[in-house]
Scaffold this active site. Structure first.
Site, mmCIF file in Angstrom:
data_model
loop_
_atom_site.group_PDB
_atom_site.id
_atom_site.type_symbol
_atom_site.label_atom_id
_atom_site.label_comp_id
_atom_site.label_asym_id
_atom_site.label_seq_id
_atom_site.Cartn_x
_atom_site.Cartn_y
_atom_site.Cartn_z
ATOM 1 N N GLU A 33 0.852 -1.052 -0.022
ATOM 2 C CA GLU A 33 0.169 0.085 0.031
ATOM 3 C C GLU A 33 1.041 1.333 0.147
ATOM 4 O O GLU A 33 0.574 2.226 -0.858
ATOM 5 C CB GLU A 33 -0.856 -0.006 1.308
ATOM 6 C CG GLU A 33 -2.248 -0.876 1.037
ATOM 7 C CD GLU A 33 -2.873 -0.690 -0.199
ATOM 8 O OE1 GLU A 33 -3.043 0.521 -0.326
ATOM 9 O OE2 GLU A 33 -3.573 -1.482 -0.566
ATOM 10 N N TYR A 116 -7.217 5.974 4.947
ATOM 11 C CA TYR A 116 -7.135 5.288 3.636
ATOM 12 C C TYR A 116 -6.111 4.033 4.099
ATOM 13 O O TYR A 116 -6.784 2.904 3.777
ATOM 14 C CB TYR A 116 -6.448 5.977 2.660
ATOM 15 C CG TYR A 116 -6.101 4.774 1.520
ATOM 16 C CD1 TYR A 116 -6.997 4.420 0.751
ATOM 17 C CD2 TYR A 116 -5.000 4.933 1.214
ATOM 18 C CE1 TYR A 116 -6.679 3.357 0.032
ATOM 19 C CE2 TYR A 116 -4.374 3.788 0.322
ATOM 20 C CZ TYR A 116 -5.266 3.030 -0.295
ATOM 21 O OH TYR A 116 -4.927 2.229 -1.260
ATOM 22 N N ASP A 134 -9.666 5.773 -1.979
ATOM 23 C CA ASP A 134 -8.660 6.192 -2.592
ATOM 24 C C ASP A 134 -8.995 7.082 -3.851
ATOM 25 O O ASP A 134 -10.194 7.323 -4.242
ATOM 26 C CB ASP A 134 -7.618 5.125 -2.865
ATOM 27 C CG ASP A 134 -8.022 4.282 -3.914
ATOM 28 O OD1 ASP A 134 -9.267 4.322 -4.431
ATOM 29 O OD2 ASP A 134 -7.261 3.600 -4.548
#
Length: 349
Positions: A33, A116, A134
């Site tokens: 990520e 997020y 996102d």
């Protein structure tokens, strides 16, 4: 079947086989990520594999030196991400005994992990019912529901988060989030979206009103600063004078060359008369411009960079952050990409 279920069905039939999708290990998911923030999958994939090979778990990552992380990060940009990752890993080592947490409440407390990322990790690793929003999800929601509220405004963020929460599949949040993100990345793309094969096109607000290119709306807040970097190469062929950068500017704690920043690109003879140059090199030096001006684009800055070789062995007033390094060791230093390119061309690195 609502639009989110349609997207899940599309995802199951069309998803890419990515390594971080085949695990529920929170550390692996976290690594992917952070690497993929502001980075395309094709560009980020080699970095993911390199980091996983060198640091297979959070304990090995936490034990790394910052220079090692920055060197491995070279070319990805946004170097603060790499530095924050090291802080996060060390905090996990300290607070969680080397086990990377997978609950939203634990994740959100860690350095460099925002709403997020915490939602993504917790939903992918532990199937926690947290909706991920996102850039891809913003785009899908804005277009499908025809929302013109700016996605980067305070109210807009609340609107889109609530919408994402309302449509979240609480039984399969990880699958739902992956599907929404992949749909935006692969089909509902920023430019030239594949509307012709879109399964939710009949009810898409943007498609029905011919507003695909108008959505999502984003407030223009970015001011790009132009900077002019004049790097000085001082070498005897075996060693080169390097500079260790400080904490308070771009490329913090990385290595570059002695440099004078100017307000514009100056002819070489004018540059050598600048007070900042004279105070270091004096007024009798000879220099040769050994590179054209390179333009290097950062998010908030546009850099114009060139390399100037100081001829001979001048007596210079050195800075406390300057040090001589063997040319053969240059590959081991954490260098900004543009500086590595300049040196590579000189020393055939």
């Amino acid at each position: 079947m609502n639009f989110a279920d349609e997207i899940v069905q599309w995802y199951l039939a069309n998803k890419r086989d990515l390594p971080w999708r085949n695990t529920t290990d929170a550390y692996t998911i976290w690594l992917s990520e952070v690497i993929l923030q502001q980075t395309r999958v094709e560009q980020g994939m080699p970095y993911f594999y390199r980091f996983m090979e060198k640091y297979p778990d959070v304990s090995s990552f936490a034990a790394a030196h910052e220079d090692e992380i920055l060197k491995l990060w070279q070319g990805l940009g946004y170097y603060s991400r790499g530095r924050n990752m090291l802080k996060t890993a060390r905090l996990v080592q300290e607070l969680h005994g080397g086990r990377f947490p997978d609950s939203y409440n634990d994740l959100i407390k860690l350095k460099g992990i925002g709403e997020y990322t915490a939602a993504a990790i917790s939903s992918f690793a532990a199937n926690e019912a947290k909706a991920v929003v996102d850039g891809n999800v913003y785009r899908v929601l804005a277009r499908y529901f025809g929302i013109y509220e700016p996605i980067n405004s305070t109210q807009g963020k609340k609107t889109f988060q609530k919408l994402a929460d309302d449509f979240l599949n609480k039984k399969m949040p990880g699958l739902h989030n992956q599907a929404m993100m992949e749909f935006g990345a692969m089909l509902c793309k920023p430019k030239n979206p594949a509307c012709g094969i879109c399964p939710v096109r009949p009810d898409c607000g943007a498609f029905k009103t011919n507003a695909i290119n108008a959505l999502p709306v984003k407030l223009k807040t970015l001011k790009v600063r132009e900077r002019f970097f004049n790097y000085f190469l001082i070498t005897d062929g075996d060693t080169v004078l390097m500079n260790k950068r400080g904490e308070n500017d771009i490329w913090a704690n990385m290595f570059d060359l002695p440099m004078v920043e100017t307000a514009s690109v100056l002819p070489l003879n004018e540059l050598l008369k600048q007070p900042e140059v004279l105070s270091v090199f004096g007024n009798t030096i000879e220099a040769t411009e050994v590179s054209p001006v390179h333009k290097h684009i950062l998010t908030h800055q546009r850099l114009f960079v060139r390399l100037i070789k100081i001829d001979g062995q001048p007596v210079i007033k050195t800075d406390k952050n300057w040090m001589k390094t063997d040319v053969q060791n240059l590959r081991e230093l954490a260098l900004p990409k543009i500086v590595f390119i300049l040196l590579k061309n000189i020393f055939n690195l």
